[in-house]
Design a protein around this motif. Structure first.
Motif, PDB file in Angstrom:
ATOM      1  N   ASP A  28      56.678  25.340  37.737  1.00  0.00           N
ATOM      2  CA  ASP A  28      56.271  26.069  38.943  1.00  0.00           C
ATOM      3  C   ASP A  28      56.419  27.580  38.740  1.00  0.00           C
ATOM      4  O   ASP A  28      55.529  28.366  39.097  1.00  0.00           O
ATOM      5  N   ARG A  29      57.567  27.977  38.182  1.00  0.00           N
ATOM      6  CA  ARG A  29      57.821  29.414  37.997  1.00  0.00           C
ATOM      7  C   ARG A  29      56.811  30.015  37.009  1.00  0.00           C
ATOM      8  O   ARG A  29      56.376  31.155  37.182  1.00  0.00           O
ATOM      9  N   GLU A  30      56.462  29.251  35.969  1.00  0.00           N
ATOM     10  CA  GLU A  30      55.496  29.760  34.992  1.00  0.00           C
ATOM     11  C   GLU A  30      54.120  29.924  35.626  1.00  0.00           C
ATOM     12  O   GLU A  30      53.432  30.937  35.405  1.00  0.00           O
ATOM     13  N   VAL A  31      53.726  28.948  36.426  1.00  0.00           N
ATOM     14  CA  VAL A  31      52.433  29.049  37.108  1.00  0.00           C
ATOM     15  C   VAL A  31      52.419  30.255  38.053  1.00  0.00           C
ATOM     16  O   VAL A  31      51.437  31.013  38.114  1.00  0.00           O
ATOM     17  N   GLU A  32      53.525  30.447  38.757  1.00  0.00           N
ATOM     18  CA  GLU A  32      53.598  31.578  39.681  1.00  0.00           C
ATOM     19  C   GLU A  32      53.591  32.912  38.930  1.00  0.00           C
ATOM     20  O   GLU A  32      53.021  33.903  39.420  1.00  0.00           O
ATOM     21  N   ARG A  33      54.179  32.946  37.749  1.00  0.00           N
ATOM     22  CA  ARG A  33      54.140  34.173  36.939  1.00  0.00           C
ATOM     23  C   ARG A  33      52.698  34.529  36.594  1.00  0.00           C
ATOM     24  O   ARG A  33      52.269  35.693  36.739  1.00  0.00           O
ATOM     25  N   VAL A  34      51.929  33.524  36.150  1.00  0.00           N
ATOM     26  CA  VAL A  34      50.546  33.784  35.763  1.00  0.00           C
ATOM     27  C   VAL A  34      49.684  34.048  36.995  1.00  0.00           C
ATOM     28  O   VAL A  34      48.732  34.852  36.954  1.00  0.00           O
ATOM     29  N   PHE A  35      50.034  33.399  38.119  1.00  0.00           N
ATOM     30  CA  PHE A  35      49.314  33.657  39.379  1.00  0.00           C
ATOM     31  C   PHE A  35      49.411  35.135  39.754  1.00  0.00           C
ATOM     32  O   PHE A  35      48.403  35.768  40.145  1.00  0.00           O
ATOM     33  N   ASP A  36      50.604  35.693  39.638  1.00  0.00           N
ATOM     34  CA  ASP A  36      50.788  37.113  39.964  1.00  0.00           C
ATOM     35  C   ASP A  36      49.946  37.996  39.045  1.00  0.00           C
ATOM     36  O   ASP A  36      49.370  39.009  39.490  1.00  0.00           O
ATOM     37  N   LEU A  37      49.861  37.625  37.775  1.00  0.00           N
ATOM     38  CA  LEU A  37      49.032  38.397  36.849  1.00  0.00           C
ATOM     39  C   LEU A  37      47.554  38.318  37.245  1.00  0.00           C
ATOM     40  O   LEU A  37      46.830  39.324  37.179  1.00  0.00           O
ATOM     41  N   ALA A  38      47.123  37.115  37.652  1.00  0.00           N
ATOM     42  CA  ALA A  38      45.721  36.932  38.043  1.00  0.00           C
ATOM     43  C   ALA A  38      45.388  37.790  39.260  1.00  0.00           C
ATOM     44  O   ALA A  38      44.326  38.454  39.310  1.00  0.00           O
ATOM     45  N   GLU A  39      46.272  37.776  40.244  1.00  0.00           N
ATOM     46  CA  GLU A  39      46.027  38.589  41.440  1.00  0.00           C
ATOM     47  C   GLU A  39      46.024  40.076  41.109  1.00  0.00           C
ATOM     48  O   GLU A  39      45.214  40.846  41.642  1.00  0.00           O
ATOM     49  N   ALA A  40      46.953  40.466  40.189  1.00  0.00           N
ATOM     50  CA  ALA A  40      47.020  41.885  39.813  1.00  0.00           C
ATOM     51  C   ALA A  40      45.740  42.344  39.139  1.00  0.00           C
ATOM     52  O   ALA A  40      45.366  43.530  39.221  1.00  0.00           O
ATOM     53  N   GLU A  41      45.037  41.409  38.498  1.00  0.00           N
ATOM     54  CA  GLU A  41      43.768  41.755  37.837  1.00  0.00           C
ATOM     55  C   GLU A  41      42.577  41.606  38.770  1.00  0.00           C
ATOM     56  O   GLU A  41      41.435  41.763  38.344  1.00  0.00           O
ATOM     57  N   GLY A  42      42.835  41.223  40.034  1.00  0.00           N
ATOM     58  CA  GLY A  42      41.763  41.171  41.017  1.00  0.00           C
ATOM     59  C   GLY A  42      41.059  39.840  41.138  1.00  0.00           C
ATOM     60  O   GLY A  42      40.015  39.751  41.809  1.00  0.00           O
ATOM     61  N   HIS A  43      41.578  38.788  40.524  1.00  0.00           N
ATOM     62  CA  HIS A  43      40.936  37.468  40.618  1.00  0.00           C
ATOM     63  C   HIS A  43      41.189  36.854  41.990  1.00  0.00           C
ATOM     64  O   HIS A  43      42.252  37.055  42.593  1.00  0.00           O
ATOM     65  N   THR A  44      40.246  36.036  42.443  1.00  0.00           N
ATOM     66  CA  THR A  44      40.387  35.322  43.716  1.00  0.00           C
ATOM     67  C   THR A  44      39.829  33.922  43.562  1.00  0.00           C
ATOM     68  O   THR A  44      39.100  33.610  42.618  1.00  0.00           O
ATOM     69  N   GLY A  45      40.179  33.040  44.531  1.00  0.00           N
ATOM     70  CA  GLY A  45      39.612  31.696  44.569  1.00  0.00           C
ATOM     71  C   GLY A  45      39.840  30.913  43.292  1.00  0.00           C
ATOM     72  O   GLY A  45      40.899  30.955  42.667  1.00  0.00           O
ATOM     73  N   MET A  46      38.773  30.180  42.891  1.00  0.00           N
ATOM     74  CA  MET A  46      38.868  29.338  41.699  1.00  0.00           C
ATOM     75  C   MET A  46      39.060  30.162  40.433  1.00  0.00           C
ATOM     76  O   MET A  46      39.533  29.649  39.404  1.00  0.00           O
ATOM     77  N   ALA A  47      38.726  31.448  40.501  1.00  0.00           N
ATOM     78  CA  ALA A  47      38.954  32.299  39.327  1.00  0.00           C
ATOM     79  C   ALA A  47      40.443  32.401  39.012  1.00  0.00           C
ATOM     80  O   ALA A  47      40.838  32.511  37.843  1.00  0.00           O
ATOM     81  N   ILE A  48      41.282  32.333  40.064  1.00  0.00           N
ATOM     82  CA  ILE A  48      42.723  32.349  39.843  1.00  0.00           C
ATOM     83  C   ILE A  48      43.160  31.067  39.127  1.00  0.00           C
ATOM     84  O   ILE A  48      43.936  31.099  38.179  1.00  0.00           O
ATOM     85  N   THR A  49      42.626  29.931  39.609  1.00  0.00           N
ATOM     86  CA  THR A  49      42.949  28.647  38.961  1.00  0.00           C
ATOM     87  C   THR A  49      42.554  28.674  37.496  1.00  0.00           C
ATOM     88  O   THR A  49      43.328  28.269  36.613  1.00  0.00           O
ATOM     89  N   ASN A  50      41.349  29.134  37.224  1.00  0.00           N
ATOM     90  CA  ASN A  50      40.886  29.176  35.839  1.00  0.00           C
ATOM     91  C   ASN A  50      41.742  30.116  34.991  1.00  0.00           C
ATOM     92  O   ASN A  50      42.034  29.829  33.824  1.00  0.00           O
TER      93      ASN A  50
END
Length: 628
Positions: free
Chosen positions: A188-210
């Motif tokens: 969970d923590r690893e996924v949340e770490r990468v989630f924060d990186l995705a948001e910081a790069e401006g990704h949204t929606g399914m782009a975050i999942t990918n």
């Protein structure tokens, strides 16, 4: 002659091509399912109490199931789970069944990643809820985790305390549940770490999942989870997003082998299982290194990472002696060598009288060691014949040479497994009477009253079967002397890394040493060892010392073996009895790459092993002595 039980076996498959590839090349998209069945069936020796499998489909649409599991209990569990899997395909037309795209979208287990597990219950816990793989579900694919392993942790209490201290609440106090929650939390923590990186790069929606599924680093999950583990383990897992991994303990206690090519990656607990299933050479199957993980990403990239620093080699020697299949090329040679190493001790036991000695083995256990013993005896006898012929001088007669050459090693199959003792016969006397008929003997295979009988087994742990059945059965042949030979050393200490040997009163060698101390008026040795063990009960496990060694210190291996013979000898046995064990030096020479010998020497590879031994010894003494 105790049937040792092993914790379990694992199997993992990752297809590296689309399912259409296997349909075209092998005639079925079920290629992985069929191979997993073979991997598990060939490891049936490692699990008699249950089996399970898990599967992940790649590239599913939201709303479609992508993670599947099937489990069953009992010795027929493998057949049951695969029958259930295939029941999803029964009744389908050939056209539908061969339509890979349709199957992938509509059928369960039509996936690319598989886990398989075989369970032997050495923990005492029963029920389908204890059968691997274990699942941790979540709405995020990357947070779903399927976990199985061949493992036993010695510091489960510490792990439990650590994860509950941060608010986690495992559903059961059981090793697999606790490790599942621990690793699931780190995932969970690893996924949340990468989630924060995705948001910081401006990704949204399914782009975050990918983005998460492309950039997640499973090695981080493993490092943060296993840094405090103490035990022997091979852990395997799958995530819902398509990551898969296997991790071996840093001492190399539990085995793990793998094979890879451009089509498939396979991992299993034993090498010949992979060889047979995939029809590949032994040299093409590699062993996962201690502390190393094999990581396979969603896109099929394979990486190896040293998650933990490798410690001194403590690979389990009982895997070589008994637990693993003897069809492995190296194990076969090692077991033969174990038999050969016994020759000096056996010759001493029979006073070098090969002419009046018959050699045999306990069926289905020590047959390979028996072959090694015979080969070694042939070499020994041929050298002796050459010496005798040379001593005759330059002109020996034909009669003299024929007399020397006529000597041979006499081997027979004197014991035949006849029936299985049924548990429905509960009355003690009836059970003991039936036990004396578990084996049948080959009458006439010995010269009654003249021949010695040397019979080899792979281990003598409890000695119960010897006393209750084997010796009385062999005595029907009226041998002058029975020499029971163990191809392994004396089992003196519990195992806490996966083998069902955890209590002091299970070991005939320990009970023999205690009896010797009593007979010689040295009970104070037991009391002193107990008090020293008790005094360290609250110390950190890293500071604990194995004081059980003091129980054996006053005696030679031969003295302990002779006392074992006294204990297991039935009152009505007519033959003289001697028990011979493999010396520890013989074990190390025969199995040089598997130095884990703690059950023989008390030299535990981890501090947790000493901690659990300490408690087992205290429990034994407090039950049998009054040193308060």
């Amino acid at each position: 002659m105790k049937e040792l039980r092993h914790e379990c076996g694992v199997a993992m498959i990752r297809l590296l091509k689309p399912l259409e590839y296997y349909q075209e090349k092998y005639g079925t998209w079920m290629y992985a399912i069929n191979k997993l069945y073979l991997l598990m069936e060939k490891q049936h020796n490692r699990g008699q109490d249950g089996a399970g499998l898990a599967c992940v489909k790649l590239e599913t649409e939201p709303g479609e199931e992508y993670m599947f599991r099937e489990r069953a209990l009992g010795s027929n569990a493998i057949t049951e789970i695969f029958t259930t899997v295939h029941s999803n395909f029964n009744g389908l037309s050939s056209e539908k069944l061969n339509d890979v795209a349709w199957a992938k979208k509509n059928l369960p287990f039509a996936g690319e990643i598989f886990l398989g597990h075989l369970r032997d219950n050495s923990t005492g816990r029963v029920g389908i809820e204890y059968v691997h793989p274990f699942l941790r579900r979540n709405n995020w694919r990357a947070k779903n985790l399927a976990l199985c392993g061949n493992f036993s942790m010695t510091n489960l209490d510490e792990i439990f305390t650590r994860i509950t201290a941060i608010g986690q609440h495992p559903r059961k106090y059981a090793d697999a549940y606790i490790l599942l929650e621990q690793m699931g939390h780190r995932l969970d923590r690893e996924v949340e770490r990468v989630f924060d990186l995705a948001e910081a790069e401006g990704h949204t929606g399914m782009a975050i999942t990918n983005y998460i599924e492309k950039n997640i680093e499973t090695a981080n999950v493993l490092r943060s989870s296993c840094k405090d583990w103490d035990g022997g383990y091979v852990m395997c897992g799958l995530t819902g997003s398509g990551e898969s991994f296997a991790l071996r303990d840093p001492w190399g206690i539990r085995p793990a082998f793998y094979y890879m090519d451009d089509e498939i990656v396979v991992l299993a607990s034993e090498r010949p299982v992979i060889q047979t299933t995939l029809n590949v050479r032994a040299e093409d199957v590699k062993e996962l290194n201690p502390g190393q993980s094999m990581l396979i990403s969603k896109d099929g990239k394979i990486r190896f990472r040293n998650i933990l620093k490798a410690h001194e080699n403590k690979a389990c020697s009982f895997e070589r002696i008994y637990l693993s299949r003897g069809s492995d090329v190296d194990i076969y040679k090692e077991r033969k060598r174990l038999g050969e190493m016994l020759i000096p001790s056996i010759l001493k036991a029979i006073d070098d009288d090969l002419d009046h000695t018959v050699f045999s083995f306990i069926p289905n256990t020590a047959e390979v060691a028996f072959y090694g013993l015979l080969e070694g005896l042939d070499i020994y006898l041929n050298k002796d014949k050459a010496r005798q012929i040379a001593a005759l001088g330059n002109k020996p007669t034909v009669e003299q040479m024929q007399e020397i050459l006529s000597h041979r090693i006499r081997s027979e199959k004197v014991a035949i497994k006849d029936i299985k003792l049924r548990t429905f016969i509960a009355e003690c006397n009836s059970r003991n009477d039936l036990a004396t008929h578990v084996y049948d003997v080959t009458y006439g295979s010995l010269v009654a009253g003249e021949d010695n009988l040397v019979i080899i087994d792979d281990s003598i742990v409890r000695g119960t079967t010897l006393k209750q059945s084997i010796l009385s059965i062999l005595d029907r042949l009226n041998p002058k002397k029975i020499v029971v030979v163990s191809s392994s050393p004396q089992v003196r200490y519990p195992d806490y890394y996966g083998i069902d040997m955890t209590r002091m009163d299970e070991f005939i060698a320990f009970l023999a040493a205690v009896e010797l101390l009593k007979e010689q008026g040295k009970v104070s040795v037991i009391e002193d060892a107990y008090k020293k063990s008790k005094a360290q009960i609250n110390k950190p496990r890293q500071e604990m010392v194995n004081y059980v060694k003091d129980i054996y210190a006053p005696f030679t291996d031969t003295e302990v073996a002779d006392k074992i013979a006294d204990i297991v000898k039935p009152a009505n046995l007519h033959a003289e009895l001697e028990i011979v064990y493999q010396p520890i030096e013989g074990l190390h020479e025969a199995c040089p790459n598997h130095k884990g010998d703690w059950y023989f020497t008390g030299d535990y590879p981890t501090t947790g092993g000493v901690k659990l031994l300490n408690q087992a010894f205290i429990n034994y003494v407090e039950k049998n002595f009054d040193f308060k």
